[in-house]
Scaffold this active site. Structure first.
Site, PDB file in Angstrom:
ATOM      1  N   GLU A  15       0.860  -1.375  -0.021  1.00 18.29           N
ATOM      2  CA  GLU A  15       0.014   0.174  -0.008  1.00 18.29           C
ATOM      3  C   GLU A  15       0.697   1.175   0.031  1.00 18.29           C
ATOM      4  O   GLU A  15       0.554   2.206  -0.578  1.00 18.29           O
ATOM      5  CB  GLU A  15      -0.908   0.058   1.358  1.00 18.29           C
ATOM      6  CG  GLU A  15      -2.004   1.355   1.286  1.00 18.29           C
ATOM      7  CD  GLU A  15      -3.066   1.027   0.339  1.00 18.29           C
ATOM      8  OE1 GLU A  15      -3.138  -0.138  -0.351  1.00 18.29           O
ATOM      9  OE2 GLU A  15      -3.833   2.015   0.102  1.00 18.29           O
ATOM     10  N   ASP A  16       1.780   1.343   0.690  1.00 17.83           N
ATOM     11  CA  ASP A  16       2.553   2.455   1.154  1.00 17.83           C
ATOM     12  C   ASP A  16       3.926   2.656   0.183  1.00 17.83           C
ATOM     13  O   ASP A  16       4.634   3.734   0.412  1.00 17.83           O
ATOM     14  CB  ASP A  16       2.909   2.707   2.513  1.00 17.83           C
ATOM     15  CG  ASP A  16       1.603   2.903   3.201  1.00 17.83           C
ATOM     16  OD1 ASP A  16       0.654   3.309   2.581  1.00 17.83           O
ATOM     17  OD2 ASP A  16       1.585   2.592   4.280  1.00 17.83           O
TER      18      ASP A  16
END
Ligand code: MN
Length: 742
Positions: free
Chosen positions: A76-77
Site C-alpha cells: 500500500e505505502d
C-alpha cells in the site's frame, strides 16, 4: 525500536527451528522499502510494522504471520508489489500481505454507523486466512497506542472506528485482552471527559476499598476450607470503559454499580458449585433478583456458571461467579468467548485477573496448525453467516453486501433500481469486465450506465438477488408492453384508415369505459397483443360506425395489401437484422424489435417459412405475437375470414447479413447409389446448412427427399434449387412453403 536480532530471538524463544532466514529477509526488505518514510510522531515508519510484529510475537505467532506483519504496509505505502513479494517470500505470504492491503481500504471508508456491522462482516469475510485478521488487529492496536501524535480530527475518527468495529471484532474472535485494550485506548479519545471522570472515581473507590478485596478473598477462602471445598478465588476489577458502559446501559451512578469488585470462585465439581453458593449466601446477605443459575440452564453458547451478588463487609455490593474448572475453560476459550461478548455486553472476563489474554488466540492458531482451515474455524465460532456473503465497494466507498455468486448486475440493482436498469457495463477494480463476472470480497465496482438501456431479459437467469430479478422482470415486461403498444398503434392507424378515419391516440381517452380499459396504453398494448379487436376500438370511438367487413384479397403488388397504400405499410425488423436507414421519410416508423432474445413478439412459421426476398405477411395471434408467413403459404387460408389479424410487414434485412432462415426443399431423384452424394455436394458448394432430411421411396426407381435447410435469402434458395434441378439424377426440385399441401 526493536533490533533485528531481538525479533528473531523472541520468535526462537517460543518456536523451535524457526525460519530465521525468512524473518531476517522480511525485516530488511520492509526496512529498505519504507526507507526514509516517517510516522506522525517523527519516528521512522519502519518502527510501526516492527512493533506490529512484536505484538504478534507476544501472541507467539508463526514466522509467516510475523513476516506478514513486517511487510503489511509495503504494497500500500511503498513501490513493493504482490508479484515481488510472491517471488521473495512465497505466495502464501504474498496472499496474506495482499489481504491486509485490501483491509487498508476500510480505513478510508465512510464511518456511518449503519456501516459498522457491514464493516465488521467485511473484515471477517475478507480475512480468508484468520492470520490476516490477527495482523490487522495488531496493526490497529499499535496505531491506537501511538494515536496521540495524530491530528485531533483523525484521532477521534480512528478511535470511534476502533470502538465500533475493531474492538467488537476482537471480542468476537475470542481475543478479550485485545478487545479491552482497544476499548480502553479508544475510550480516552471518543469520550475524554467521561474517561477522565470514570478513571478518577475508580481510583478513588479502589483507594477507599483498599482492604475489601483482601478481606473478602481471605474470608471466602477460610470458610470454604472449613467446609472442605477446594477452591481458587480470583478477584477482578473493571476497566474504566466497561464501568462506563455499564453505567450507561443501566443508568446507574458509579457508586451504585455492584460489580466494581467481582470475584470468581473456581471449584472442582458441580456439587461444589452449589455448596459454595450456600457458603456465600450464609456468610453475606444476598441481593434478591441478582442470582442466576447458568448451570441448570446454560446459555445458548454453553456458558455455565452461578452468578450472585451479595452485600459485602463494608456494605459494598460484590458480584460473584462460581464455576468448575471445566466450565471456566469453556467460558474463557472456544465457543463462549465470542458469543458471550457479542452484543457489547461483557459480564465477566475483565480486570486484574491477568488471565492470559491470548490463550484463546493461541488455541485458534493451534487449530490452524492442526489443519483446521479458516473457514472451518469461522464456522466453529458460529460466524458462518459471513461466509456466504461478499462485500463490495462503490467508487465512493459505500459497502454493498451481496450473496455469494452475485454479479455486477446484482450490485447495480443493490445500489439503486435505476442504476440496475441503466447498467450497460462495469469496471471491477478499475478494469472493464463482463457484467456477469462473479464478484469477490473487496471488489470495487463501478457501473457504466446508459439512459437508452433496458435490461436484457436474459439477465434474469444470471442474477442471484431477488431484487435484481424482480426489477429485470418488471423492466422487461414494461419494454415488451411498449412494443405491443407500438404495434397496437400501427394496427389502429391502419384499421382507422380502412374505415376512412384518422387515428390519434387521444381519441381513446373518452372511450376507455366502453373498452373496459383503464388507460390508453392498455388499449394500445391489448390491440398489439391481439386481445382487443381494432374494430371494437373504432366502434368505441365512433359509436355510429358500421363495420363494412371487406373480405381481403391477395394484395396487389403495386397498391400494397388490403387496399392500403404502400406508404402506410409497416416496416418490420426481423430478428437478427440490424436497424438501418432503409425507411423512407413519411413512412410509419418501425416497431423496435430487439434480437431473438425471446421478448419479441415475432416468429416464423415453422413449416417452410419465409426467407428474405419473399413477399411476407404477418398474422397476429393473441398472446403469441406475430407469425411471419410467405405470402404464398397455404396456411394463410386459415386466416381468410379474420382480416383483423393480418398485418402487412416487410423485410428490413441488411445486405450481407449473416442471419440464416429456414426453408424447405423437396427433391425427387433417381434411386441409385451416389444420388445422395450428388445432392449433398450441391448443398455443400452453396453453403446451405442442412438441418433435417426425410426420405421415402414413392416408386421403385425414385425417392422423395425433403430437406430443411438454412439460407440467407430467396436468391440463395433459388440458386440451390436451380443447381439441384440441373443434376441428371434429379427429376424434380422445388420449394415447399407451409405444411405439405399435396
Ligand atoms: Mn499499518
Amino acid at each position: 525500536m526493536m533490533r533485528q536480532y531481538e525479533l528473531v530471538e523472541k520468535v526462537n524463544g517460543y518456536k523451535k527451528n524457526a525460519d530465521e532466514a525468512l524473518l531476517n529477509k522480511a525485516y530488511i526488505y520492509a526496512m529498505q522499502k519504507h526507507g526514509q518514510q516517517k510516522r506522525a510522531n517523527g519516528d521512522p515508519y519502519f518502527s510501526h510494522p516492527l512493533e506490529v510484529a512484536a505484538i504478534l510475537t507476544d501472541l507467539r505467532l508463526d514466522e509467516e504471520t510475523i513476516a506478514t506483519a513486517l511487510l503489511h504496509d509495503t504494497i500500500e505505502d511503498t513501490d513493493a508489489t504482490r508479484k515481488e513479494i510472491d517471488a521473495l517470500f512465497g505466495e502464501k505470504i504474498g496472499f496474506l500481505v495482499e489481504g491486509l492491503t485490501k483491509l487498508k481500504r476500510l480505513d478510508l471508508v465512510s464511518k456511518k454507523a449503519e456501516q459498522a456491522e457491514n464493516l465488521r462482516r467485511l473484515l471477517l469475510a475478507i480475512s480468508d486466512d484468520v492470520r490476516v485478521l490477527l495482523v490487522k488487529l495488531a496493526d490497529r492496536l499499535h496505531n491506537m497506542r501511538t494515536l496521540d501524535h495524530m491530528p485531533a480530527e483523525k484521532r477521534s475518527r480512528i478511535a470511534a472506528e476502533t470502538m465500533e468495529i475493531y474492538a467488537p471484532l476482537a471480542g468476537r474472535i475470542g481475543m478479550q485482552g485485545m478487545r479491552e485494550e482497544l476499548e480502553e485506548l479508544a475510550f480516552r479519545h471518543v469520550n475524554p471527559s467521561a474517561h477522565a471522570m470514570v478513571t478518577a472515581k475508580l481510583a478513588e473507590l479502589v483507594e477507599k476499598n483498599r482492604n475489601l478485596v483482601s478481606t473478602i478473598t481471605s474470608e471466602l477462602a477460610s470458610k470454604l476450607e472449613r467446609e472442605g471445598i477446594q477452591a481458587t478465588v480470583k478477584s477482578r476489577q473493571k476497566r474504566a470503559f466497561s464501568v462506563f458502559r455499564k453505567m450507561e446501559n443501566k443508568r446507574l451512578s458509579l457508586e451504585q454499580l455492584s460489580d466494581l469488585f467481582g470475584f470468581r470462585i473456581i471449584v472442582g465439581t458441580l456439587e461444589d458449585c452449589y455448596r459454595t453458593l450456600g457458603v456465600v449466601h450464609t456468610t453475606w446477605q444476598m441481593v434478591p433478583a441478582r442470582f442466576k443459575d447458568f448451570i441448570s440452564t446454560p446459555k445458548q453458547n454453553d456458558y455455565r456458571s452461578l452468578h450472585t451478588t451479595v452485600i459485602g463487609p463494608s456494605r459494598q455490593r460484590v458480584e460473584l461467579q462460581i464455576r468448575t474448572w471445566e466450565m471456566h475453560e469453556v467460558a474463557e476459550f472456544g465457543i463462549a468467548a465470542h458469543t458471550l461478548y457479542k452484543d457489547g455486553f461483557a459480564p465477566d472476563g475483565n480486570g486484574s485477573e491477568k488471565m492470559n489474554a491470548f490463550a484463546t488466540l493461541r488455541k485458534t492458531i493451534a487449530q490452524l496448525a492442526e489443519g483446521v482451515n479458516p473457514e472451518e474455524f469461522l464456522e466453529h465460532t458460529k460466524l458462518e453467516l459471513f461466509l456466504d456473503q461478499v462485500f463490495c465497494f462503490t467508487p465512493k466507498g459505500r459497502i454493498i453486501a451481496l450473496p455469494k455468486g452475485a454479479t455486477p448486475i446484482d450490485f447495480a440493482y443493490a445500489v439503486h433500481t435505476d442504476v440496475g436498469n441503466t447498467c450497460v457495463g462495469c469496471k471491477i477494480n478499475g478494469q472493464i469486465m463482463p457484467v456477469i463476472t462473479e464478484l469477490k470480497n473487496g471488489d470495487e465496482v463501478e457501473i457504466i450506465r446508459s439512459k437508452a438501456q433496458t435490461p436484457p431479459a436474459a439477465w434474469e437467469s444470471v442474477v442471484v438477488t431477488g431484487k435484481a430479478r424482480a426489477s429485470i422482470r418488471r423492466a422487461t415486461r414494461e419494454a415488451v408492453r411498449k412494443q405491443y403498444a407500438g404495434l397496437g398503434t400501427r394496427i389502429l392507424e391502419r384499421a382507422f384508415a380502412r374505415a376512412g378515419k384518422t387515428f390519434a391516440s387521444e381519441m381513446l381517452a373518452g372511450a376507455l369505459p366502453r373498452l373496459a380499459r383503464e388507460a390508453v396504453d392498455d388499449v394500445l398494448a391489448d390491440v398489439g397483443r391481439g386481445e382487443l379487436a381494432s374494430v371494437d376500438v373504432i366502434r368505441a370511438v365512433f359509436p355510429d360506425y358500421k363495420d363494412e367487413r371487406v373480405s381481403h384479397a391477395m394484395p396487389d403488388k403495386d397498391e400494397g395489401w388490403f387496399g392500403l397504400k404502400a406508404g402506410s405499410s409497416m416496416l418490420f425488423r426481423v430478428p437478427g437484422s440490424r436497424a438501418k436507414g432503409k425507411r423512407k421519410q413519411g413512412e410509419t416508423p418501425a416497431i423496435p424489435i430487439r434480437g431473438a432474445s425471446g421478448d419479441l413478439p415475432v416468429r416464423f412459421s415453422p413449416d417452410g417459412g419465409a426467407v428474405p426476398g419473399d413477399r411476407i405477411v404477418g398474422i397476429l395471434t393473441p398472446r403469441k405475437g406475430i407469425t411471419i408467413f410467405p405470402i404464398q403459404s397455404p396456411e394463410l387460408k386459415e386466416y381468410d375470414e379474420m382480416p383483423e389479424r393480418w398485418l402487412d410487414v416487410r423485410w428490413d434485412i441488411e445486405e450481407g447479413s449473416s442471419e440464416r432462415f429456414p426453408a424447405r426443399i423437396k427433391v425427387v431423384a433417381i434411386n441409385e447409389p451416389g444420388t445422395l452424394a450428388t445432392i449433398a455436394e450441391v448443398m455443400a458448394n452453396n453453403d446451405a446448412n442442412i438441418q433435417n432430411l426425410a426420405m421415402h421411396r414413392t416408386a421403385p426407381d425414385f425417392m422423395d427427399m425433403v430437406f430443411d435447410i438454412e439460407v440467407w435469402d430467396l436468391n440463395h434458395l433459388t440458386r440451390i434449387i436451380r443447381q439441384l434441378a440441373a443434376k441428371p439424377v434429379v427429376s424434380k426440385a422445388e420449394r415447399i412453403v407451409g405444411r405439405e399441401s399435396e
